[in-house]
Design a protein around this motif. Structure first.
Motif, PDB file in Angstrom:
ATOM      1  N   TYR A 137       0.834  -1.211   0.000  1.00  0.00           N
ATOM      2  CA  TYR A 137       0.000   0.000   0.000  1.00  0.00           C
ATOM      3  C   TYR A 137       0.865   1.255   0.000  1.00  0.00           C
ATOM      4  O   TYR A 137       0.373   2.365  -0.047  1.00  0.00           O
ATOM      5  CB  TYR A 137      -0.952   0.033   1.203  1.00  0.00           C
ATOM      6  CG  TYR A 137      -0.301  -0.355   2.509  1.00  0.00           C
ATOM      7  CD1 TYR A 137       0.587   0.492   3.134  1.00  0.00           C
ATOM      8  CD2 TYR A 137      -0.568  -1.589   3.097  1.00  0.00           C
ATOM      9  CE1 TYR A 137       1.209   0.131   4.317  1.00  0.00           C
ATOM     10  CE2 TYR A 137       0.042  -1.965   4.281  1.00  0.00           C
ATOM     11  CZ  TYR A 137       0.931  -1.087   4.892  1.00  0.00           C
ATOM     12  OH  TYR A 137       1.551  -1.451   6.053  1.00  0.00           O
TER      13      TYR A 137
ATOM     14  N   GLY B 253      10.009   6.668   4.491  1.00  0.00           N
ATOM     15  CA  GLY B 253      10.893   5.533   4.377  1.00  0.00           C
ATOM     16  C   GLY B 253      11.147   4.883   5.749  1.00  0.00           C
ATOM     17  O   GLY B 253      10.385   5.092   6.667  1.00  0.00           O
ATOM     18  N   GLU B 254      12.171   4.104   5.785  1.00  0.00           N
ATOM     19  CA  GLU B 254      12.497   3.492   7.068  1.00  0.00           C
ATOM     20  C   GLU B 254      13.638   4.295   7.711  1.00  0.00           C
ATOM     21  O   GLU B 254      14.772   4.245   7.230  1.00  0.00           O
ATOM     22  CB  GLU B 254      12.883   2.010   6.868  1.00  0.00           C
ATOM     23  CG  GLU B 254      13.372   1.313   8.116  1.00  0.00           C
ATOM     24  CD  GLU B 254      12.507   1.583   9.346  1.00  0.00           C
ATOM     25  OE1 GLU B 254      11.263   1.582   9.257  1.00  0.00           O
ATOM     26  OE2 GLU B 254      13.097   1.829  10.425  1.00  0.00           O
TER      27      GLU B 254
ATOM     28  N   THR C 274       8.741   6.474  14.039  1.00  0.00           N
ATOM     29  CA  THR C 274       7.876   5.431  13.496  1.00  0.00           C
ATOM     30  C   THR C 274       8.758   4.535  12.640  1.00  0.00           C
ATOM     31  O   THR C 274       9.476   5.024  11.770  1.00  0.00           O
ATOM     32  CB  THR C 274       6.754   6.042  12.632  1.00  0.00           C
ATOM     33  OG1 THR C 274       5.999   6.930  13.446  1.00  0.00           O
ATOM     34  CG2 THR C 274       5.824   4.963  12.108  1.00  0.00           C
ATOM     35  N   THR C 275       8.720   3.243  12.918  1.00  0.00           N
ATOM     36  CA  THR C 275       9.635   2.328  12.244  1.00  0.00           C
ATOM     37  C   THR C 275       8.926   1.039  11.868  1.00  0.00           C
ATOM     38  O   THR C 275       7.922   0.672  12.493  1.00  0.00           O
ATOM     39  CB  THR C 275      10.842   2.015  13.168  1.00  0.00           C
ATOM     40  OG1 THR C 275      11.633   0.979  12.573  1.00  0.00           O
ATOM     41  CG2 THR C 275      10.418   1.563  14.557  1.00  0.00           C
TER      42      THR C 275
ATOM     43  N   SER D  71       5.188  -0.418  13.022  1.00  0.00           N
ATOM     44  CA  SER D  71       4.105  -0.788  12.113  1.00  0.00           C
ATOM     45  C   SER D  71       4.081  -2.294  11.914  1.00  0.00           C
ATOM     46  O   SER D  71       5.113  -2.899  11.614  1.00  0.00           O
ATOM     47  CB  SER D  71       4.306  -0.091  10.763  1.00  0.00           C
ATOM     48  OG  SER D  71       4.407   1.298  10.979  1.00  0.00           O
TER      49      SER D  71
ATOM     50  N   VAL E  35      -2.313  -1.103   9.617  1.00  0.00           N
ATOM     51  CA  VAL E  35      -3.188  -0.617   8.548  1.00  0.00           C
ATOM     52  C   VAL E  35      -4.333  -1.618   8.397  1.00  0.00           C
ATOM     53  O   VAL E  35      -4.111  -2.830   8.315  1.00  0.00           O
ATOM     54  CB  VAL E  35      -2.408  -0.456   7.218  1.00  0.00           C
ATOM     55  CG1 VAL E  35      -3.343  -0.028   6.097  1.00  0.00           C
ATOM     56  CG2 VAL E  35      -1.285   0.557   7.366  1.00  0.00           C
TER      57      VAL E  35
ATOM     58  N   MET F  11      -4.869   4.827   2.926  1.00  0.00           N
ATOM     59  CA  MET F  11      -5.052   6.082   2.210  1.00  0.00           C
ATOM     60  C   MET F  11      -4.614   5.942   0.764  1.00  0.00           C
ATOM     61  O   MET F  11      -3.637   5.255   0.484  1.00  0.00           O
ATOM     62  CB  MET F  11      -4.206   7.178   2.850  1.00  0.00           C
ATOM     63  CG  MET F  11      -4.775   7.689   4.123  1.00  0.00           C
ATOM     64  SD  MET F  11      -3.852   9.126   4.652  1.00  0.00           S
ATOM     65  CE  MET F  11      -2.547   8.342   5.555  1.00  0.00           C
TER      66      MET F  11
HETATM   67  N1  SAM Z   1       8.805   2.690   7.531  1.00  0.00           N
HETATM   68  C1  SAM Z   1       8.206   3.140   8.725  1.00  0.00           C
HETATM   69  C2  SAM Z   1       6.998   2.304   9.079  1.00  0.00           C
HETATM   70  O1  SAM Z   1       6.536   1.536   8.233  1.00  0.00           O
HETATM   71  O2  SAM Z   1       6.530   2.440  10.213  1.00  0.00           O
HETATM   72  C3  SAM Z   1       7.851   4.611   8.732  1.00  0.00           C
HETATM   73  C4  SAM Z   1       7.257   5.190   7.492  1.00  0.00           C
HETATM   74  S1  SAM Z   1       5.677   4.550   7.018  1.00  0.00           S
HETATM   75  C5  SAM Z   1       5.352   5.487   5.554  1.00  0.00           C
HETATM   76  C6  SAM Z   1       4.625   5.245   8.268  1.00  0.00           C
HETATM   77  C7  SAM Z   1       3.262   4.648   8.399  1.00  0.00           C
HETATM   78  O3  SAM Z   1       2.519   4.898   7.247  1.00  0.00           O
HETATM   79  C8  SAM Z   1       3.260   3.134   8.596  1.00  0.00           C
HETATM   80  O4  SAM Z   1       2.542   2.822   9.772  1.00  0.00           O
HETATM   81  C9  SAM Z   1       2.545   2.611   7.374  1.00  0.00           C
HETATM   82  O5  SAM Z   1       1.794   1.469   7.662  1.00  0.00           O
HETATM   83  C10 SAM Z   1       1.683   3.787   7.005  1.00  0.00           C
HETATM   84  N2  SAM Z   1       1.281   3.831   5.603  1.00  0.00           N
HETATM   85  C11 SAM Z   1       2.050   3.734   4.481  1.00  0.00           C
HETATM   86  N3  SAM Z   1       1.299   3.816   3.375  1.00  0.00           N
HETATM   87  C12 SAM Z   1       0.018   3.980   3.774  1.00  0.00           C
HETATM   88  C13 SAM Z   1      -1.232   4.138   3.104  1.00  0.00           C
HETATM   89  N4  SAM Z   1      -1.309   4.156   1.787  1.00  0.00           N
HETATM   90  N5  SAM Z   1      -2.341   4.286   3.892  1.00  0.00           N
HETATM   91  C14 SAM Z   1      -2.280   4.275   5.240  1.00  0.00           C
HETATM   92  N6  SAM Z   1      -1.143   4.132   5.924  1.00  0.00           N
HETATM   93  C15 SAM Z   1      -0.005   3.989   5.202  1.00  0.00           C
END
Ligand code: SAM
Ligand code: SF4
Length: 341
Positions: A36, A76-77, A106-107, A130, A170, A200
């Motif tokens: 996603y 990103g991470e 957030t990781t 996550s 998610v 989203m």
């Molecule tokens: N890589 C880290 C992680 O996954 O926690 C930090 C960045 S990640 C973009 C931050 C959060 O955004 C994560 O909890 C991920 O599940 C969520 N995320 C990414 N794409 C998304 C989407 N299209 N809709 C909802 N949440 C999303």
């Protein structure tokens, strides 16, 4: 402005909201490819586009000087950015001075086994990890490149190091719908809070399906209510999360519904990309390039401060994740990994 206390909010937007929370993406790269979030073949930014660790320090320190008291590092991470612990180390001086109240991240958890103790040492106390499923095969399917055991070991290491872990999940219909109670029970056993996020529509994620479909948190709440007594909690973090307590277990469960507008009026945050672009609203395209100002004035903070203040004055009242407004489906073209979730 000399009569202003050092950490009093100085960034007030046109709707009288003090901006005290900055989320910073420190890299667009990641060791996972969640379906996603990213396409499998992502093209990442050239290194020179990214803020260096020193520039990140200057940028964040300027925001903190303007009253930002909570800093969330994301990507990103974030933990795959080379040298990132140097940056966390540097930020701890603002915790020591009292200007910063919270430094957090957030990781995806993949690197936590390695970094948990160092993070604690820099003053981090709470982290978001996550995790969408506790099934190893499903985990690999949704993250494409991730390994569940590695993340679970990371979470354990974090907890051992003294970090409080909140699990972000998610909500994906037909994917982790059947694991709702398994996940909740696991978090209860491990004494971890949990927040569910509605998926989203962001960025081009390639031709993959979104694994599951949109699963409304309203429906999830109804399912939860079949087994638990839910009490709404009044607390707000100034963001899109709403919280309930499950009376039977005492757990706190959050719901993040980015498609709703309810939370905009209390919004206290802005987001900065790894290239130093400031987004005043997650759901709007308007941005300010702070990197150019920062690089043009290496020894003078005043132009950067002026650029930040001017950007905050453009913060919109609310976002456009609305299927009836502005764009056909309210989609925002950038990736979550670019702005930082
Ligand atoms: N890589 C880290 C992680 O996954 O926690 C930090 C960045 S990640 C973009 C931050 C959060 O955004 C994560 O909890 C991920 O599940 C969520 N995320 C990414 N794409 C998304 C989407 N299209 N809709 C909802 N949440 C999303
Ligand atoms: Fe990486 Fe986080 Fe995006 Fe997954 S959600 S691909 S872990 S940045």
């Amino acid at each position: 402005m000399s009569n202003v206390a050092p950490n009093a909010p100085r960034l007030i937007d046109p709707f009288a909201r003090p901006i005290t929370y900055l989320r910073v993406s420190v890299t667009d790269r990641c060791d996972f490819r969640c379906v996603y979030c990213m396409a499998e073949n992502m093209t990442f930014l050239p290194k020179k586009e990214l803020l260096t660790l020193e520039e990140l320090d200057r940028m964040c320190s300027t925001f903190i000087g303007l009253g930002v008291e909570k800093l969330r590092i994301t990507g990103g991470e974030p933990l795959v950015r080379r040298g990132i612990m140097t940056f966390f180390d540097a930020m701890s001086r603002h915790l020591d001075s009292g200007a910063l109240r919270e430094l957090t991240l957030t990781t995806n958890g993949s690197q936590l086994e390695r970094f948990a103790s160092d993070l604690y040492a820099t003053g981090v106390r709470r982290i978001n990890v996550s995790l969408d499923t506790l099934d190893a095969a499903k985990f690999q399917r949704v993250t494409r490149w991730g390994r569940l055991d590695q993340v679970l070991r990371g979470i354990e290491a974090a907890r051992k190091a003294g970090l409080r872990v909140k699990v972000n999940t998610v909500a994906l219909k037909g994917f982790n719908e059947d694991e709702l109670f398994t996940l909740i029970d696991w978090c209860a056993r491990e004494d971890m809070d949990q927040t569910f996020i509605e998926v989203m529509p962001m960025g081009d994620i390639g031709n993959e399906d979104r694994v599951g479909q949109y699963w409304s948190l309203k429906d999830m709440r109804a399912t939860l209510a079949e087994r638990f007594t839910l009490t709404d909690l009044p607390e707000s973090t100034g963001g899109p999360a709403r919280y309930v307590r499950l009376e039977e277990t005492g757990q706190k469960i959050g719901f993040i519904t980015p498609l709703s507008h309810e939370f905009c009026e209390s919004c206290n945050r802005v987001r900065m990309t790894c290239t130093g672009e400031l987004f005043m609203c997650l759901g709007q395209e308007d941005k300010a390039s702070l990197r150019d100002v920062l690089r043009a004035h290496p020894d003078d903070e005043a132009p950067l401060i002026r650029a930040i203040e001017a950007a905050i004055l453009r913060k919109p009242e609310g976002h456009d994740f609305d299927y009836s407004r502005q764009k056909p489906d309210g989609q925002v073209s950038r990736h979550m990994s670019h702005t930082g979730g």
